[in-house]
Design a protein around this motif. Structure first.
Motif, PDB file in Angstrom:
ATOM      1  N   ALA A  33       0.857  -1.200   0.000  1.00  0.00           N
ATOM      2  CA  ALA A  33       0.000   0.000   0.000  1.00  0.00           C
ATOM      3  C   ALA A  33       0.887   1.242   0.000  1.00  0.00           C
ATOM      4  O   ALA A  33       0.872   2.043   0.938  1.00  0.00           O
ATOM      5  CB  ALA A  33      -0.941  -0.011   1.194  1.00  0.00           C
ATOM      6  N   GLN A  34       1.655   1.393  -1.080  1.00  0.00           N
ATOM      7  CA  GLN A  34       2.618   2.499  -1.152  1.00  0.00           C
ATOM      8  C   GLN A  34       1.900   3.831  -1.338  1.00  0.00           C
ATOM      9  O   GLN A  34       0.767   3.885  -1.763  1.00  0.00           O
ATOM     10  CB  GLN A  34       3.606   2.277  -2.304  1.00  0.00           C
ATOM     11  N   LYS A  35       2.649   4.897  -0.992  1.00  0.00           N
ATOM     12  CA  LYS A  35       2.141   6.273  -1.119  1.00  0.00           C
ATOM     13  C   LYS A  35       0.889   6.504  -0.265  1.00  0.00           C
ATOM     14  O   LYS A  35       0.060   7.362  -0.594  1.00  0.00           O
ATOM     15  CB  LYS A  35       1.840   6.626  -2.583  1.00  0.00           C
ATOM     16  N   THR A  36       0.772   5.754   0.780  1.00  0.00           N
ATOM     17  CA  THR A  36      -0.337   5.995   1.706  1.00  0.00           C
ATOM     18  C   THR A  36      -0.065   7.268   2.487  1.00  0.00           C
ATOM     19  O   THR A  36       1.057   7.521   2.906  1.00  0.00           O
ATOM     20  CB  THR A  36      -0.444   4.814   2.695  1.00  0.00           C
ATOM     21  N   ASP A  37      -1.115   8.068   2.665  1.00  0.00           N
ATOM     22  CA  ASP A  37      -1.023   9.248   3.510  1.00  0.00           C
ATOM     23  C   ASP A  37      -2.034   9.067   4.639  1.00  0.00           C
ATOM     24  O   ASP A  37      -3.232   9.224   4.438  1.00  0.00           O
ATOM     25  CB  ASP A  37      -1.338  10.492   2.663  1.00  0.00           C
ATOM     26  N   GLY A  38      -1.561   8.691   5.787  1.00  0.00           N
ATOM     27  CA  GLY A  38      -2.462   8.419   6.909  1.00  0.00           C
ATOM     28  C   GLY A  38      -2.262   9.431   8.019  1.00  0.00           C
ATOM     29  O   GLY A  38      -1.123   9.740   8.389  1.00  0.00           O
ATOM     30  N   TYR A  39      -3.338   9.971   8.512  1.00  0.00           N
ATOM     31  CA  TYR A  39      -3.246  11.002   9.558  1.00  0.00           C
ATOM     32  C   TYR A  39      -4.242  10.687  10.649  1.00  0.00           C
ATOM     33  O   TYR A  39      -5.360  10.242  10.383  1.00  0.00           O
ATOM     34  CB  TYR A  39      -3.557  12.362   8.935  1.00  0.00           C
ATOM     35  N   GLN A  40      -3.822  10.906  11.864  1.00  0.00           N
ATOM     36  CA  GLN A  40      -4.734  10.657  12.981  1.00  0.00           C
ATOM     37  C   GLN A  40      -4.439  11.656  14.101  1.00  0.00           C
ATOM     38  O   GLN A  40      -3.293  11.834  14.492  1.00  0.00           O
ATOM     39  CB  GLN A  40      -4.484   9.237  13.502  1.00  0.00           C
ATOM     40  N   ILE A  41      -5.489  12.308  14.583  1.00  0.00           N
ATOM     41  CA  ILE A  41      -5.312  13.194  15.736  1.00  0.00           C
ATOM     42  C   ILE A  41      -6.477  12.966  16.700  1.00  0.00           C
ATOM     43  O   ILE A  41      -7.617  12.847  16.286  1.00  0.00           O
ATOM     44  CB  ILE A  41      -5.214  14.677  15.290  1.00  0.00           C
TER      45      ILE A  41
END
Ligand SMILES: Nc1ncnc2c1ncn2[C@@H]1O[C@H](COP(=O)(O)OP(=O)(O)O)[C@@H](O)[C@H]1O
Ligand SMILES: [Mg+2]
Lengths: 251, 431
Positions: free
Chosen positions: B332-340
């Protein structure tokens, strides 16, 4: 109008004394300037007058038109007509600048028993004031001070001051971080509010702001006290010779 | 003296007691799926406090054979989405209310009710499948229970661009109510729908929504959980997100003795987007408040973006929980995952328990997470007050400011405004 008598202030959490007996009276319609080295207590004086927590008043008084400021909550002091333009204006993400301004103006009107100003009327007033300070409509929509440049923040302080129409204005180093053009805008904004009744206390490091906002009286503060008071020439003396001579002369 | 019972026996007893209290629906196209769910539930058993996934939230009230009664809030507030043109589907304590609902037809979609779906249906072979897939790697037994026992729900197939949102309205009228609803939303490629949910639902409410997004499909979900103080709810959203699809979900939780909102988002295609956000305000002054967001986002495709934004305002001993995970699968390349996840604690008694997790098996990805909790910023408070804004109003402004990032996840300005108005009213009642 603003009368500060023998004001002593220490930090609430530490045994550090910051103001060691400040006496100062600003008459209606006058502009007083306070100059002084870094750390001499200028910002502390402005914070204590406007009611910031963290300080303990151990003696003295400060009245505005006869009413004791030190007994009031910060919002009551504002409603009584006191305004502080912050040395470091605070960023408030998620609260629109316009919403903030209108909330503040209406809160003060309510506290004084005056009717709220309508949204349309308010918009007109803000737009006119903003234009004078070269603040664009985009800046009014953005969250309070978020992403503003140093100069934009200071101009925003003056916009708030103009909208709130205080009786007594304190400006804490409003000139710091401003280029010549921005300083002229800010000075023009302040001068526009000089109506012969309003009082001003202008805290600054530099003579150059005082070239634009002509003070009636200049005070020098050092180590928590006003050590010298004079006319505009005192500011020029500081600009030329620094504080060393004055400090030496007093000691 | 008898030896203490092993845990597995206790779990089996708990599960059997819960099932015995239920009247399981029979027949219809879902029968095989329900039978499968029942078997899965009997094998895994209902959760207990000892389970790692329930470390911060006690599931006892959600698994008990009988629901505790919850007082019905007498509410003068207008329905939250009243100003929005939408198709209304009303359930009262989990029972469909035809008279209060709109005609279930709208161009671009097909709606039917689970309870009336009959033996042949497009959702055959779909109902329960996303829930079942979402049991790995972490079991979610209350969702399995839901698949087995749901008495009703809506089955929505979206085939085009839908002109207005569909709202599921959950009224709470009876103190003794205990309801289980299961929805399936299938969005065909390129199609686009907004689903709103509002209301407490029942004294104890268990919902599952399965959302299957085709390529280039888009799903917007905005949910407002009811303000009834004693209500308890467990909700699950399971989404399968195909290439270039967009999934966006926002939940507002105000009050409620217990709320557990789980979201399991499975990004299976490339260049897809999945955003999930929540704003929570809880005041435990008179009734306990415990709210839990448990999120699991799996990236299996490349070039996908996921965002989790959760903000909780907690007062008078309220508890907020966040368990959030981003799993990036091999390839799963180029994944942009964000969590706050952030909590604003309005006093020293409230607590925020957070467990953010990243598990990454691909090397070319960008993932970040952060979790904070803190009090109102004194400097900002003073700044507002120095402009004449009274203390309570200044605090309310700063609370809204804190929640701003979560509310900003709502794309529709009118809906965002409706949510903000709810929050303002909640804050105003506490001045
Ligand atoms: N909140 C505070 N905590 C610690 N020290 C403080 C605080 N406020 C002021 N001081 C100290 O008091 C003195 C005066 O500071 P300040 O009023 O900011 O001076 P000025 O504005 O004249 O530069 C400095 O030594 C400063 O470090
Ligand atoms: Mg200073």
């Amino acid at each position: 109008m603003l009368e500060i008598k023998n004001l002593h202030v220490k930090l609430e959490e530490e045994d550090k004394v910051i103001l060691k007996g400040v006496d100062l009276t600003v008459e209606a319609g006058k502009v007083h300037a306070i100059m002084g080295p870094n750390g001499s207590g200028k910002s502390t004086l402005s914070y204590v007058l406007s009611g910031r927590g963290g300080y303990e008043v151990t003696g003295g008084s400060a009245t505005l038109d006869g009413a004791e400021l030190l007994d009031m909550e910060p919002e009551e002091r504002a409603a009584a007509g006191l305004f502080l333009a912050f040395q470091y204006p605070v960023e408030i993400p998620g609260v629109g600048n316009m919403t903030f301004l209108r909330t503040a103006v209406n809160a003060q009107r309510k506290a004084r028993g005056e009717p709220e100003v309508s949204a349309a009327e308010f918009l007109k007033l803000v737009r006119a004031q903003a234009k004078l300070l070269n603040i664009d409509a985009e800046m009014l929509k953005r969250p309070v001070n978020v992403g503003f440049s140093g100069g934009e923040k200071k101009r925003n302080e003056i916009l708030q001051m103009a909208m709130l129409e205080p009786r007594m204005c304190i400006l804490d180093e409003t000139d710091s971080g401003l280029d010549v053009d921005a300083m002229r805008l800010v000075a023009d904004g302040v001068n526009a509010l000089r109506d012969g009744k309003r009082g001003f206390l202008v805290i600054t490091h530099y003579q150059r702001l005082l070239d634009h906002i002509k003070p009636d009286v200049v005070h020098i503060m050092a180590d928590g006290r006003i050590i010298k008071t004079g006319g505009p020439e005192l500011a020029r003396e500081v600009e030329e010779n620094g504080y060393a001579d004055i400090l030496a002369e007093v000691q | 003296m008898a030896a203490p019972k092993p845990r597995s026996d206790l779990r089996a007893e708990l599960t059997a007691a819960r099932l015995a209290a239920l009247d399981l629906p029979q027949g219809g196209f879902t029968a095989p799926a329900r039978a499968d769910a029942l078997a899965r539930l009997q094998a895994m058993g209902l959760p207990t406090r000892r389970d790692e996934y329930w470390k911060y939230t006690d599931p006892t009230a959600l698994t008990a054979a009988d629901a505790s009664p919850a007082a019905v809030l007498v509410d003068a507030e207008a329905p939250v989405f009243e100003a929005i043109d939408r198709l209304k589907i009303v359930f009262v304590d989990g029972v469909f209310d035809a008279a209060a609902s709109d005609d279930l037809s709208l161009e671009g979609l097909e709606i039917s009710r689970l309870a009336e779906a009959g033996d042949i249906h497009w959702a055959q072979g779909l109902y329960g499948t996303l829930e079942a897939k979402g049991q790995i790697p972490v079991a979610r037994p209350l969702a399995v229970l839901n698949s087995a026992a749901a008495t009703d729900g809506v089955l929505i197939r979206v085939t085009g661009r839908v002109s207005k949102p569909v709202e599921l309205i959950y009224r709470h009228m009876s103190e003794a109510s205990d309801a289980i609803l299961h929805h399936f939303v299938k969005i065909e490629p390129q199609a686009d729908v907004t689903v709103l949910e509002s209301g407490p639902g029942a004294s104890r409410f268990n919902t599952v929504m399965e959302v299957d997004l085709g390529a280039h499909a888009s799903f917007h979900h905005i949910r407002v959980q009811g303000r009834d103080h004693h209500r308890r709810a467990v909700t699950h959203v399971f989404a399968r997100i195909a290439s270039e699809a967009t999934f966006k979900s926002f939940t507002l939780t105000m009050n409620g003795a217990l709320t557990r909102n789980e979201a399991v988002l499975d990004i299976v295609g490339d260049h897809a987007t999945a955003h999930i956000a929540g704003a929570t305000v809880g005041d435990a002054k008179t009734v306990p408040f415990h709210q839990d967001d448990t999120v699991f986002v799996t990236h299996a495709g490349t070039h996908c973006e996921s965002r989790q934004v959760f903000k909780k305002v907690l007062k008078n001993g309220a508890t907020g929980v966040f368990q959030g995970k981003i799993l990036v699968k091999p390839g799963a390349q180029k994944t942009d995952g964000y969590q706050i996840s952030q909590a604003l604690l309005l006093d020293g008694d409230s607590q925020f328990l957070a467990k953010p997790e990243l598990e990454i098996y691909a090397d070319d990805v960008k993932c970040s997470h952060g979790s904070t909790s803190g009090a109102i910023d004194d400097t900002a408070l003073f700044y507002l007050r120095s402009r004449g804004v009274p203390l309570a109003e200044a605090q309310a402004l700063l609370v809204l400011s804190f929640l701003g990032d979560a509310i900003a996840e709502i794309e529709d300005a009118d809906i965002a405004e409706a949510i903000t108005a709810r929050l303002e009213a909640w804050l105003a009642r506490r001045r």
